[in-house]
Write a protein that holds these residues in place. Structure first.
Motif, short mmCIF file in Angstrom:
data_model
loop_
_atom_site.label_atom_id
_atom_site.label_comp_id
_atom_site.label_asym_id
_atom_site.label_seq_id
_atom_site.Cartn_x
_atom_site.Cartn_y
_atom_site.Cartn_z
N MET A 1 0.82 -1.22 0.00
CA MET A 1 0.00 0.00 0.00
C MET A 1 0.86 1.27 0.00
SD MET A 1 -3.08 -1.06 -0.29
CE MET A 1 -3.75 -2.73 -0.24
N ALA A 2 1.99 1.24 0.70
CA ALA A 2 2.86 2.41 0.75
C ALA A 2 3.41 2.72 -0.64
CB ALA A 2 4.00 2.18 1.74
N GLU A 3 3.75 1.67 -1.38
CA GLU A 3 4.28 1.87 -2.73
C GLU A 3 3.19 2.37 -3.69
OE1 GLU A 3 6.85 1.88 -6.12
OE2 GLU A 3 7.09 2.21 -3.96
N ILE A 4 1.97 1.85 -3.52
CA ILE A 4 0.85 2.35 -4.33
C ILE A 4 0.66 3.85 -4.07
CG2 ILE A 4 -1.67 2.28 -4.62
CD1 ILE A 4 -1.48 -0.78 -4.19
N ALA A 5 0.65 4.24 -2.81
CA ALA A 5 0.48 5.65 -2.45
C ALA A 5 1.62 6.50 -3.03
CB ALA A 5 0.42 5.81 -0.93
N ARG A 6 2.84 5.99 -2.96
CA ARG A 6 3.99 6.74 -3.49
C ARG A 6 3.85 6.95 -5.00
NH1 ARG A 6 8.25 6.64 -6.33
NH2 ARG A 6 7.97 4.49 -7.02
N ARG A 7 3.43 5.90 -5.70
CA ARG A 7 3.29 6.01 -7.16
C ARG A 7 2.14 6.95 -7.54
NH1 ARG A 7 4.69 0.24 -10.10
NH2 ARG A 7 6.54 -0.24 -8.88
N VAL A 8 1.09 6.94 -6.73
CA VAL A 8 -0.04 7.84 -7.00
C VAL A 8 0.40 9.30 -6.82
CG1 VAL A 8 -2.31 8.60 -6.14
CG2 VAL A 8 -1.85 6.16 -6.47
N ARG A 9 1.14 9.57 -5.75
CA ARG A 9 1.64 10.93 -5.54
C ARG A 9 2.59 11.35 -6.66
NH1 ARG A 9 1.41 9.26 0.02
NH2 ARG A 9 3.56 8.48 -0.11
N GLU A 10 3.46 10.43 -7.07
CA GLU A 10 4.40 10.71 -8.16
C GLU A 10 3.64 11.01 -9.47
OE1 GLU A 10 8.45 8.65 -9.78
OE2 GLU A 10 6.68 7.37 -9.78
N ALA A 11 2.62 10.22 -9.75
CA ALA A 11 1.80 10.44 -10.95
C ALA A 11 1.14 11.81 -10.90
CB ALA A 11 0.75 9.33 -11.07
N HIS A 12 0.61 12.16 -9.74
CA HIS A 12 -0.05 13.46 -9.56
C HIS A 12 0.94 14.60 -9.79
CE1 HIS A 12 -2.71 16.50 -7.97
NE2 HIS A 12 -1.83 16.82 -7.05
N GLU A 13 2.14 14.45 -9.25
CA GLU A 13 3.17 15.49 -9.42
C GLU A 13 3.57 15.66 -10.89
OE1 GLU A 13 6.17 14.02 -6.79
OE2 GLU A 13 4.97 14.51 -5.00
N ARG A 14 3.41 14.60 -11.66
CA ARG A 14 3.75 14.65 -13.09
C ARG A 14 2.55 15.05 -13.95
NH1 ARG A 14 7.92 9.65 -14.37
NH2 ARG A 14 9.37 10.06 -12.65
N GLY A 15 1.44 15.37 -13.30
CA GLY A 15 0.29 15.88 -14.04
C GLY A 15 -0.83 14.90 -14.30
N ALA A 16 -0.73 13.68 -13.77
CA ALA A 16 -1.78 12.69 -14.00
C ALA A 16 -3.04 13.03 -13.21
CB ALA A 16 -1.29 11.30 -13.60
N SER A 17 -4.18 12.78 -13.84
CA SER A 17 -5.47 12.99 -13.15
C SER A 17 -6.19 11.66 -12.90
CB SER A 17 -6.37 13.89 -13.99
OG SER A 17 -6.58 13.33 -15.27
#
Length: 210
Positions: free
Chosen positions: A18-34
């Motif tokens: 779950m921690a890695e999922i959260a990290r990837r979601v934050r990273e995606a958001h920072e790169r502009g993903a919606s």
């Protein structure tokens, strides 16, 4: 999870915590993903609660992120493990923050083909039931077809007619995604039971008719 069933030449299975999922979601958001898409194999240790926890993890990390997740096979597995009806389980997922479902694992919606191609997946009726139930609780879905293996043009037509009838009832399909069969790593192809995938002409026809 990825590749939980062992196939020769398949990728080694792996599991994201779950921690890695959260990290990837934050990273995606920072790169502009919606939007993020999450789906995987059926992990024997997963229950319906696992999928709910995944949705909650994404929404806690980035509340505005659209969650496009869980194949009909995963939804069916989750509902069964909790002893819930499909509509009740899909409502729980929706309320946890699920926004839409990928209509994957459809392959060809004709059971004689599925018996050869994907006997361990849902039947045609079960796949259609999960998708229609999702639409009924307000969750839109995509729809896929995988073609060019052990199928015939009649099988393609059956598949498209199933999707057309479903869409006429619910209007919940947002897009149709044709997926050409990729033969080179497929055990079915290696055993000489499937062809190499569709021709360019066939791929054009599937898109045009679809």
């Amino acid at each position: 999870s990825k590749g939980t069933r062992k196939h020769e030449g398949a990728e080694k299975p792996y599991l994201l915590d779950m921690a890695e999922i959260a990290r990837r979601v934050r990273e995606a958001h920072e790169r502009g993903a919606s939007e993020v898409c999450l789906q995987g194999g059926i992990h024997p240790g997963f229950t319906g609660e696992t999928y709910l926890e995944i949705v909650r993890t994404v929404k806690a990390a980035v509340p505005a992120m659209h969650v496009h997740a869980f194949s009909p096979l995963e939804v069916s597995h989750g509902a069964k493990t909790l002893g819930l009806a499909l509509d009740d389980y899909l409502t729980l997922l929706r309320d946890a923050g699920l926004g839409s479902l990928p209509g994957t694992a459809a392959e060809i919606l004709h059971d004689p083909v599925r018996a050869v191609l994907c006997a361990d997946k849902l039947s045609t009726r079960e796949w259609l039931e999960v998708i229609e139930t999702a639409h009924g609780v307000g969750l839109p879905t995509t729809a896929t077809v995988m073609f060019g293996h052990v199928d015939t043009y009649e099988d393609w037509a059956r598949h498209l007619l199933h999707l057309r009838a479903l869409q006429a009832r619910t209007g919940g399909i947002t897009e149709f995604v044709p997926l050409p069969f990729v033969a080179h790593e497929a055990p079915l192809y290696k055993r000489g039971q499937a062809r190499r995938g569709p021709t360019l002409r066939e791929a054009l026809l599937m898109h045009a008719v679809g």
